[in-house]
Design a protein around this motif. Structure first.
Motif: not given
Length: 159
Positions: A90-96
């Motif tokens: 989820s954090e990775r998606l938000q960063d992207l």
């Protein structure tokens, strides 16, 4: 709205998998602009030799590479990949999303992904040491995308 492309060779033949995928695609429409691309898988004989498998995967890779948008962040699902928790995903998606980068998720056919696609990937991701049918895994990947967005908004979906 984040642009996400899921590329998985072959159509979902089983009605229960098509229905599950459609349900998650509908749920995801609140959070992202999702496109599902289903290139034709390469035909292989009943008991293919390793060289035949490798050649077929490379032909699939040629088609798939043309479908990846310029500047996209590519995640290849493969057993030798890194593991992330749902929260980390989820954090990775938000960063992207914050960077405005489109995301491409690659799911292999029944023989997996070509090394060409694994090399192109920005992240190789594994969800388990176990092997799953590639058609079922498509539903699992869609569910994890949905879960990631729900985690980001702080909903009770993820416990």
């Amino acid at each position: 709205m984040m642009k996400i492309t899921l590329i998985a060779p072959g159509k979902l033949k089983e009605s229960y998998l098509r229905e599950a995928a459609k349900e998650y695609e509908k749920r995801l429409s609140r959070y992202c602009d999702l496109a599902v691309i289903e290139p034709e898988p390469q035909f292989l004989p009943e008991n293919p030799a390793d060289a035949q498998i490798s050649a077929a995967l490379d032909r699939e890779a040629e088609v798939i590479l043309k479908k990846i948008p310029q500047g996209a962040y590519v995640i290849a699902f493969c057993v030798e990949g890194k593991r992330l928790t749902s929260e980390q995903f989820s954090e990775r998606l938000q960063d992207l999303s914050d960077l405005g980068r489109p995301l491409v998720l690659l799911i292999g056919s029944s023989y997996g992904l070509s090394p060409i696609l694994k090399q192109r990937a920005d992240l190789r991701l594994s969800v388990s040491d176990m092997t799953f049918p590639h058609r079922l895994f498509r539903v699992m990947a869609l569910e994890q995308l949905y879960r990631a967005f729900r985690i980001a908004e702080g909903s009770a979906y993820h416990k």
